[in-house]
Motif scaffolding. Structure first.
Motif, PDB file in Angstrom:
ATOM      1  N   VAL A 117       6.066  25.450 -70.618  1.00 12.06           N
ATOM      2  CA  VAL A 117       7.083  26.336 -70.986  1.00 12.06           C
ATOM      3  C   VAL A 117       8.367  26.095 -70.299  1.00 12.06           C
ATOM      4  N   ARG A 118       9.508  26.002 -71.081  1.00 13.27           N
ATOM      5  CA  ARG A 118      10.722  25.933 -70.456  1.00 13.27           C
ATOM      6  C   ARG A 118      11.609  27.140 -70.585  1.00 13.27           C
ATOM      7  N   PHE A 119      12.465  27.621 -69.805  1.00 11.54           N
ATOM      8  CA  PHE A 119      13.318  28.687 -69.787  1.00 11.54           C
ATOM      9  C   PHE A 119      14.463  28.229 -70.866  1.00 11.54           C
ATOM     10  N   LYS A 120      14.785  29.142 -71.607  1.00 11.44           N
ATOM     11  CA  LYS A 120      16.128  28.799 -72.338  1.00 11.44           C
ATOM     12  C   LYS A 120      17.282  28.372 -71.762  1.00 11.44           C
ATOM     13  N   SER A 121      17.589  28.864 -70.746  1.00 14.99           N
ATOM     14  CA  SER A 121      18.924  28.876 -69.773  1.00 14.99           C
ATOM     15  C   SER A 121      18.641  29.087 -68.250  1.00 14.99           C
ATOM     16  N   PHE A 122      19.773  28.683 -67.797  1.00 17.80           N
ATOM     17  CA  PHE A 122      19.799  29.021 -66.238  1.00 17.80           C
ATOM     18  C   PHE A 122      19.762  30.483 -66.035  1.00 17.80           C
ATOM     19  N   GLU A 123      20.632  31.304 -66.975  1.00 17.46           N
ATOM     20  CA  GLU A 123      20.751  32.661 -66.942  1.00 17.46           C
ATOM     21  C   GLU A 123      19.491  33.316 -67.090  1.00 17.46           C
ATOM     22  N   SER A 124      18.340  32.713 -67.986  1.00 17.70           N
ATOM     23  CA  SER A 124      17.247  33.372 -68.076  1.00 17.70           C
ATOM     24  C   SER A 124      16.442  33.422 -66.684  1.00 17.70           C
ATOM     25  N   ILE A 125      16.720  32.132 -66.013  1.00 18.71           N
ATOM     26  CA  ILE A 125      16.082  31.944 -64.733  1.00 18.71           C
ATOM     27  C   ILE A 125      16.400  33.180 -63.758  1.00 18.71           C
ATOM     28  N   ALA A 126      17.767  33.084 -63.685  1.00 21.15           N
ATOM     29  CA  ALA A 126      18.444  34.167 -62.838  1.00 21.15           C
ATOM     30  C   ALA A 126      17.903  35.491 -63.193  1.00 21.15           C
TER      31      ALA A 126
END
Length: 438
Positions: A117-126
């Motif tokens: 699974v991958r996050f959609k964006s760096f913002e999602s990770i933050a």
């Protein structure tokens, strides 16, 4: 009734019965079932016989106390009802995890049946990091410790970073331990060595491991030194307890990542800003790990990740996400084209780049209010001239803008402030909550 099956009925302490529908899955402590109770479907965690080793009454009482107190934040899938005791067994019900949330482990590895699974964006990770940190901050501020933070506790929506934390039955007041020590590879060194019972300090070590894995996938203590041909209990105690070594320790190179297993580290270690890497170097320094220096507290982590969130920008040439912390003269790491200069909002603690769609959070202006959710404003483009930007007031506060000629104008909710160097925005009626456009 050691094992439940579809059609069984379980008596609830507050009255009524939970009807077993099906099994979700089973683990070391118990089995989780889908049940219906009082007209709604829930998840029931039903404990295995003998799992508490003589502390059943204490564990039951602790669960009742947690239910009465309620969840610290909405990020917890908190116990909301407890069953009666039946043949020395009991359980509790909680809300069912909604669709769209993935187990944290699925972000680390893939399988033949399913891709990683991958996050959609760096913002999602933050966002995920901020939500996790705030959840444990509220828990600790309430006088509790989690005592068993590990990769199995988290469900995350990869599209936006929303988080749900499960297995909250181990949560206990400070100074109380019901025999739960934690999970290997996530336990603090002092817990591995059995020098202390778990508490909020050991929680903070485990939290740092989770945050590192969230960003870099790999484990912060597993490299050349700590990966022997055959792992034993004695070696585990050494690598995770008496002599842990951070894989990027600036003073100790023994445990550098193993070539061939470090793809994620090579990729992301070079992408994230220096201040993020320095924070993890501090969190996993020898003195901090062995409690000779204080561990990073939740407020410090929130400051770091709100800075990271502000630093996320999109390259105007290829639309790739990147970080603004290297300054306006930096190049896009994807298309390698230079980036033009941008304005930023300078507050007491942050430089928030003012590019199209950038958001200013209340935390960027005043972190003392503990508000991680409120958005004060966002950058919009002029419809007639898209190269001209403004900040729309998305809050309920009335702002004041001190213009370069010394005059002042009011900015009501939904009004726009032009992005011009030298303008000073006072957010609300307190002049100390201000930011200067540079």
């Amino acid at each position: 009734m050691a094992v439940l099956k579809a059609g069984d009925k379980v008596s609830m302490k507050l009255g009524g019965e939970a009807n077993v529908i099906s099994e979700f899955g089973s683990g070391g402590q118990g089995t989780v079932y889908k049940v219906s109770y009082d007209g709604k479907e829930y998840a029931l965690k039903w404990y295995h016989k003998g799992v508490f080793k003589g502390k059943e009454k204490e564990f039951y009482a602790n669960l009742e106390n947690n239910i009465a107190k309620g969840a610290p934040t909405n990020s917890f899938l908190w116990p909301i009802g407890i069953t009666s005791v039946l043949d020395d067994q009991f359980g509790y019900i909680m809300d069912i995890r909604p669709q769209g949330y993935e187990e944290l482990t699925a972000f680390f590895v893939g399988s033949a049946k399913r891709k990683q699974v991958r996050f959609k964006s760096f913002e999602s990770i933050a966002n995920a990091a901020i939500n996790i940190i705030q959840a444990y901050r509220e828990l600790h501020n309430g006088g509790y410790s989690y005592q068993d933070i590990n990769n199995g506790n988290f469900f995350i929506d990869p599209s936006n970073g929303e988080v749900l934390i499960c297995d909250n039955d181990n949560v206990s007041p400070y100074g109380t331990n019901l025999g739960i020590m934690g999970k290997q590879r996530y336990m603090a060194p002092e817990i591995v060595q059995m020098l202390n019972d778990p508490d909020k300090t050991s929680d903070r070590f485990s939290l740092a491991v989770i945050l590192f894995r969230l960003l870099f996938i790999n484990h912060p203590l597993e490299g050349r030194y700590s990966t022997p041909p055959c792992m034993t209990k004695e070696l585990e105690r050494k690598y995770y307890g008496t002599d842990p070594v951070f894989i990027f320790d600036p003073m100790d190179s023994r445990n550098r990542p193993i070539p061939g297993t470090d793809h994620n580290l090579k990729l992301f270690w070079n992408v994230y800003p220096l201040y993020v890497k320095e924070a993890f170097a501090k969190a996993f320094s020898r003195d901090v790990m062995l409690k000779k220096a204080p561990r990073i507290i939740e407020k410090e982590w929130l400051d770091i990740f709100f800075r990271l969130k502000a630093d996320i920008i999109k390259c105007p040439n290829c639309n790739e996400e990147m970080f603004a912390s290297d300054g306006p003269s930096s190049k896009c790491f994807e298309c390698e084209k230079p980036l033009s200069r941008w304005n930023a909002l300078e507050t007491r603690s942050y430089h928030v780049p003012l590019l199209f769609d950038s958001k200013i959070y209340f935390w960027h202006v005043d972190s003392s209010e503990d508000d991680i959710y409120s958005v004060l404003g966002e950058v919009i483009a002029n419809k007639k001239n898209p190269s001209l930007y403004g900040i729309r007031n998305l809050s309920t506060l009335n702002w004041k803008v001190n213009l370069r000629d010394g005059t002042q104008r009011a900015v009501a909710p939904n009004d726009v402030v032009p992005v011009q160097s030298g303008f000073v925005i006072e957010f609300g009626n307190m002049s100390q909550n201000s930011g200067k456009i540079i």
